[in-house]
Design a protein around this motif. Sequence first.
Motif: not given
Length: 254
Positions: A109-117, A196-199, A205-209, A249-253
Amino acid sequence: MHIQDSHWPGAVATEAGGDGRAGATATSRPAPLRVDAQRNLEHVLRAAREVFGELGYGAPMEDVARRARVGVGTVYRRFPSKDVLVRRIAEEETSRLTEQARTALGQEEEPWSALSRFLRTSVASGAGRLLPPHVLRVGVADDPTAAEGPVRAEARVPQQRAGVAGQPEPRVVAPRPVPAAERDDTGSDELVDLVGQLVDRAREAGELRGDVTVADVLLVIATAAPSLPDAAQQAAASARLLDILLEGLRSRPV
């Protein structure tokens, strides 16, 4: 996973009647392989994955035969041309990645978990080394700053368009022959859509650059699985490299 080869003719059985004339033709279906033929086919496919994974799709059929410990004639009896073998491997590996992407979308369910998995399972499987080259060019023109939102563009040869009034007709250039691994018949469209859906989910969700594209994600899969002679060393190197790439790949504050 088994993919039925469309180029293999089905076996046609006929039955002679009492007067010597051929009877009704049985339903066309592939003849079952003998045990030794099935074993040789599995050896060839395994060898092809290894050889193409290490050397790319440009590796000769002789290398595949040598790795499979069969004569090159055995390889050509099952795959009448190198293009047929390349397409078979590309289809299987693309299908494997597609299933991994679908599973990640459906179970996380969590977007970053889905992409990293998806990235971790795909890199661990080694399928990324066998992606068709044209898939790695998909999405290179993504524009996350567009008003409509992210657009996943496909960097493929555009179709010829009619000329615009007042402008010269476009010059027609004969296309180069496209290798089997670069054609769009390997089932890659569904893979590109699911990735594309994962991205999109991870970006929203603000978790990917914001500048990460589908092509970037697929490139991570293709490059984070180095081919090393020692299996344990390869697994450790892949895990370490993927950790570093995921951080990139992760976004940064701000």
